[in-house]
Design a protein around this motif. Structure first.
Motif, PDB file in Angstrom:
ATOM      1  N   HIS A   1       7.297   4.327  -3.883  1.00  0.00           N
ATOM      2  CA  HIS A   1       8.230   4.607  -2.798  1.00  0.00           C
ATOM      3  C   HIS A   1       8.037   3.626  -1.654  1.00  0.00           C
ATOM      4  O   HIS A   1       8.509   2.501  -1.722  1.00  0.00           O
ATOM      5  N   THR A   2       7.345   4.025  -0.596  1.00  0.00           N
ATOM      6  CA  THR A   2       7.174   3.115   0.540  1.00  0.00           C
ATOM      7  C   THR A   2       6.470   1.826   0.113  1.00  0.00           C
ATOM      8  O   THR A   2       6.895   0.716   0.459  1.00  0.00           O
ATOM      9  N   GLU A   3       5.383   1.977  -0.639  1.00  0.00           N
ATOM     10  CA  GLU A   3       4.688   0.841  -1.234  1.00  0.00           C
ATOM     11  C   GLU A   3       4.482   1.142  -2.712  1.00  0.00           C
ATOM     12  O   GLU A   3       4.467   2.298  -3.134  1.00  0.00           O
ATOM     13  N   THR A   4       4.320   0.095  -3.506  1.00  0.00           N
ATOM     14  CA  THR A   4       4.226   0.252  -4.955  1.00  0.00           C
ATOM     15  C   THR A   4       2.848  -0.164  -5.438  1.00  0.00           C
ATOM     16  O   THR A   4       2.357  -1.243  -5.091  1.00  0.00           O
ATOM     17  N   GLY A   5       2.225   0.706  -6.227  1.00  0.00           N
ATOM     18  CA  GLY A   5       0.929   0.349  -6.791  1.00  0.00           C
ATOM     19  C   GLY A   5       0.049   1.555  -7.030  1.00  0.00           C
ATOM     20  O   GLY A   5       0.523   2.689  -7.191  1.00  0.00           O
ATOM     21  N   LEU A   6      -1.269   1.302  -7.042  1.00  0.00           N
ATOM     22  CA  LEU A   6      -2.287   2.337  -7.209  1.00  0.00           C
ATOM     23  C   LEU A   6      -3.054   2.468  -5.902  1.00  0.00           C
ATOM     24  O   LEU A   6      -3.508   1.469  -5.340  1.00  0.00           O
ATOM     25  N   PHE A   7      -3.207   3.706  -5.431  1.00  0.00           N
ATOM     26  CA  PHE A   7      -3.802   3.947  -4.120  1.00  0.00           C
ATOM     27  C   PHE A   7      -4.922   4.982  -4.226  1.00  0.00           C
ATOM     28  O   PHE A   7      -4.863   5.898  -5.048  1.00  0.00           O
ATOM     29  N   LEU A   8      -5.940   4.831  -3.375  1.00  0.00           N
ATOM     30  CA  LEU A   8      -6.958   5.852  -3.208  1.00  0.00           C
ATOM     31  C   LEU A   8      -6.533   6.751  -2.061  1.00  0.00           C
ATOM     32  O   LEU A   8      -6.198   6.276  -0.980  1.00  0.00           O
ATOM     33  N   VAL A   9      -6.520   8.064  -2.317  1.00  0.00           N
ATOM     34  CA  VAL A   9      -6.169   9.041  -1.287  1.00  0.00           C
ATOM     35  C   VAL A   9      -7.444   9.753  -0.868  1.00  0.00           C
ATOM     36  O   VAL A   9      -8.159  10.315  -1.706  1.00  0.00           O
ATOM     37  N   THR A  10      -7.758   9.727   0.408  1.00  0.00           N
ATOM     38  CA  THR A  10      -8.991  10.351   0.898  1.00  0.00           C
ATOM     39  C   THR A  10      -8.660  11.513   1.831  1.00  0.00           C
ATOM     40  O   THR A  10      -7.498  11.740   2.183  1.00  0.00           O
ATOM     41  N   GLU A  11      -9.710  12.245   2.210  1.00  0.00           N
ATOM     42  CA  GLU A  11      -9.516  13.410   3.072  1.00  0.00           C
ATOM     43  C   GLU A  11      -8.745  13.026   4.331  1.00  0.00           C
ATOM     44  O   GLU A  11      -8.953  11.961   4.900  1.00  0.00           O
ATOM     45  N   GLY A  12      -7.841  13.915   4.717  1.00  0.00           N
ATOM     46  CA  GLY A  12      -6.966  13.619   5.844  1.00  0.00           C
ATOM     47  C   GLY A  12      -5.684  12.943   5.421  1.00  0.00           C
ATOM     48  O   GLY A  12      -4.832  12.637   6.249  1.00  0.00           O
ATOM     49  N   GLY A  13      -5.541  12.700   4.104  1.00  0.00           N
ATOM     50  CA  GLY A  13      -4.319  12.092   3.593  1.00  0.00           C
ATOM     51  C   GLY A  13      -4.223  10.599   3.830  1.00  0.00           C
ATOM     52  O   GLY A  13      -3.129  10.027   3.798  1.00  0.00           O
TER      53      GLY A  13
ATOM     54  N   LEU B   1      -4.443   6.686   2.960  1.00  0.00           N
ATOM     55  CA  LEU B   1      -4.191   5.886   1.761  1.00  0.00           C
ATOM     56  C   LEU B   1      -4.863   4.531   1.872  1.00  0.00           C
ATOM     57  O   LEU B   1      -4.794   3.875   2.922  1.00  0.00           O
ATOM     58  N   LYS B   2      -5.494   4.117   0.783  1.00  0.00           N
ATOM     59  CA  LYS B   2      -6.050   2.768   0.688  1.00  0.00           C
ATOM     60  C   LYS B   2      -5.478   2.128  -0.558  1.00  0.00           C
ATOM     61  O   LYS B   2      -5.620   2.651  -1.662  1.00  0.00           O
ATOM     62  N   ALA B   3      -4.806   1.001  -0.382  1.00  0.00           N
ATOM     63  CA  ALA B   3      -4.210   0.305  -1.528  1.00  0.00           C
ATOM     64  C   ALA B   3      -5.308  -0.330  -2.377  1.00  0.00           C
ATOM     65  O   ALA B   3      -6.114  -1.113  -1.877  1.00  0.00           O
ATOM     66  N   LEU B   4      -5.344   0.038  -3.649  1.00  0.00           N
ATOM     67  CA  LEU B   4      -6.291  -0.572  -4.590  1.00  0.00           C
ATOM     68  C   LEU B   4      -5.641  -1.721  -5.344  1.00  0.00           C
ATOM     69  O   LEU B   4      -6.231  -2.781  -5.496  1.00  0.00           O
ATOM     70  N   VAL B   5      -4.433  -1.486  -5.827  1.00  0.00           N
ATOM     71  CA  VAL B   5      -3.660  -2.525  -6.514  1.00  0.00           C
ATOM     72  C   VAL B   5      -2.218  -2.401  -6.047  1.00  0.00           C
ATOM     73  O   VAL B   5      -1.576  -1.371  -6.253  1.00  0.00           O
ATOM     74  N   LYS B   6      -1.714  -3.448  -5.389  1.00  0.00           N
ATOM     75  CA  LYS B   6      -0.318  -3.447  -4.963  1.00  0.00           C
ATOM     76  C   LYS B   6       0.469  -4.396  -5.859  1.00  0.00           C
ATOM     77  O   LYS B   6      -0.052  -5.427  -6.301  1.00  0.00           O
ATOM     78  N   ILE B   7       1.714  -4.027  -6.108  1.00  0.00           N
ATOM     79  CA  ILE B   7       2.529  -4.773  -7.047  1.00  0.00           C
ATOM     80  C   ILE B   7       3.982  -4.718  -6.601  1.00  0.00           C
ATOM     81  O   ILE B   7       4.338  -3.926  -5.719  1.00  0.00           O
ATOM     82  N   GLU B   8       4.825  -5.561  -7.173  1.00  0.00           N
ATOM     83  CA  GLU B   8       6.233  -5.568  -6.792  1.00  0.00           C
ATOM     84  C   GLU B   8       6.887  -4.238  -7.161  1.00  0.00           C
ATOM     85  O   GLU B   8       6.416  -3.531  -8.045  1.00  0.00           O
ATOM     86  N   PRO B   9       7.959  -3.863  -6.468  1.00  0.00           N
ATOM     87  CA  PRO B   9       8.605  -2.575  -6.726  1.00  0.00           C
ATOM     88  C   PRO B   9       9.135  -2.464  -8.156  1.00  0.00           C
ATOM     89  O   PRO B   9       9.558  -3.457  -8.767  1.00  0.00           O
ATOM     90  N   PHE B  10       9.114  -1.237  -8.675  1.00  0.00           N
ATOM     91  CA  PHE B  10       9.678  -0.926  -9.981  1.00  0.00           C
ATOM     92  C   PHE B  10      10.650   0.239  -9.837  1.00  0.00           C
ATOM     93  O   PHE B  10      10.503   1.055  -8.932  1.00  0.00           O
ATOM     94  N   PRO B  11      11.638   0.321 -10.727  1.00  0.00           N
ATOM     95  CA  PRO B  11      12.647   1.377 -10.584  1.00  0.00           C
ATOM     96  C   PRO B  11      12.120   2.778 -10.817  1.00  0.00           C
ATOM     97  O   PRO B  11      12.705   3.742 -10.336  1.00  0.00           O
ATOM     98  N   SER B  12      11.022   2.923 -11.554  1.00  0.00           N
ATOM     99  CA  SER B  12      10.475   4.260 -11.808  1.00  0.00           C
ATOM    100  C   SER B  12       8.956   4.198 -11.819  1.00  0.00           C
ATOM    101  O   SER B  12       8.358   3.158 -12.109  1.00  0.00           O
ATOM    102  N   VAL B  13       8.332   5.331 -11.521  1.00  0.00           N
ATOM    103  CA  VAL B  13       6.870   5.382 -11.565  1.00  0.00           C
ATOM    104  C   VAL B  13       6.375   5.307 -13.002  1.00  0.00           C
ATOM    105  O   VAL B  13       5.252   4.856 -13.264  1.00  0.00           O
TER     106      VAL B  13
END
Length: 321
Positions: free
Chosen positions: A88-100, A102-114
């Motif tokens: 959505h806002t950013e595309t890739g794999l993210f680490l979600v920590t307490e408090g919500g 987000l830390k981007a682990l792998v960012k990539i170009e947008p794709f039409p579906s997850v």
């Protein structure tokens, strides 16, 4: 590190627990992910995957989970680190920590579906039958399911079962077990239910009001058939108007939610502006470029207020010219 390495390290620490959005691309992404993890030797039973209803997310406490298209903005509480696949806002794999956070682990170009995002990040070579399924789901997520007969059948089956946990679990199980022929037969039967509901579309035309370049209409969220087919009417209106807003109007004339769709403006940005206007009403919402929604957990917005929102949207659209 690669997305594959991050994911394997995470699963080795936490085990397999997947919590996914329940739309088509979330279901397909979950199936692709679970099949991949099983091939890597991890134990994954069907109870390892959950498709919570949107209204239930705000009550959930999440930790040690792999999240599919469910960013913290959806309202859940993070109690332990989790991983997030999102596009959505950013595309890739993210680490979600307490408090919500987000830390981007792998960012990539947008794709039409997850679902496509998961297959690309994990470098999965899909068989032709799965590629056909993935292409159809891409079109559904882009709001273009009517462009392809197979995509439209998949979409109709889903729209006939938007509130059904059984449908999601059944589809997911058939995908993981690679019973695609059985799945297609099941989907075709469910799509027929949608076809019977299409007579309701004529009602929406009498409930449509236009504000400049935006068209608003309402449907009854308690009517199963109206819930099934309102999106098709949205698609029809989107060909003519810059923005279309479908409003779920309860029998007591309060608003349950609003769905926004457009081929011409960024819906996510527009929702942010509308939410600013509605911030005193305790609403939540979000979306992506083509589509999004706003939910009203409090019975504070009424039918009479729709006209005010319509004029606000009209003013917003005029400033985009």
């Amino acid at each position: 590190m690669s997305a594959e390495r991050y994911l394997l390290d995470f699963v080795e620490r936490h085990g397999v627990k997947v919590i996914s959005d329940g739309d088509w691309d979330g279901i397909l992404a979950s199936a692709i992910l679970v099949k991949w993890l099983k091939e890597k030797g991890f134990k994954c039973d069907f109870d390892s995957v959950e498709f919570p209803k949107p209204r239930d997310l705000v009550e959930m406490k999440i930790g040690g989970a792999i999240l599919i298209e469910l960013p913290p903005s959806r309202g859940y509480t993070v109690v332990e680190e989790s991983l997030l696949f999102d596009h959505h806002t950013e595309t890739g794999l993210f680490l979600v920590t307490e408090g919500g956070r987000l830390k981007a682990l792998v960012k990539i170009e947008p794709f039409p579906s997850v679902a496509r995002l998961v297959s690309v990040l994990l470098d999965i070579n899909l068989e032709d039958r799965w590629k056909k399924m993935l292409s159809a789901v891409d079109l559904i997520d882009l709001g273009e399911s009517l462009k392809d007969d197979f995509a439209w059948i998949l979409h109709k089956a889903y729209l006939a079962n938007t509130d059904s946990s059984y449908f999601r679990k059944t589809v997911f199980r058939m995908l993981v077990e690679d019973k695609l022929n059985d799945l297609i037969s099941y989907i075709e039967e469910e799509a027929k239910i949608y076809d019977r509901a299409r007579e309701k579309i004529s009602l929406f035309k009498s409930r449509t009001k236009v504000y400049g370049e935006a068209a608003f209409f309402w449907y009854n969220p308690s009517d199963k058939f109206e819930r099934m087919v309102y999106r098709e009417y949205m698609f029809e209106l989107e060909k003519k108007y810059k923005l279309v807003v479908a409003i779920a109007l309860r029998s007591d004339k309060t608003v349950e939610k609003m769905h926004l769709g457009s081929y011409k403006v960024n819906v996510s940005n527009l929702i942010s502006h509308i939410l600013d206007y509605l911030k005193n009403h305790g609403v939540t919402g979000g979306g992506k470029d083509r589509a999004g929604g706003i939910q009203f957990p409090l019975l504070t917005l009424r039918e009479a207020d729709i006209d005010k929102i319509g004029k606000v949207v009209q003013s917003m659209l005029s400033k985009l010219k």
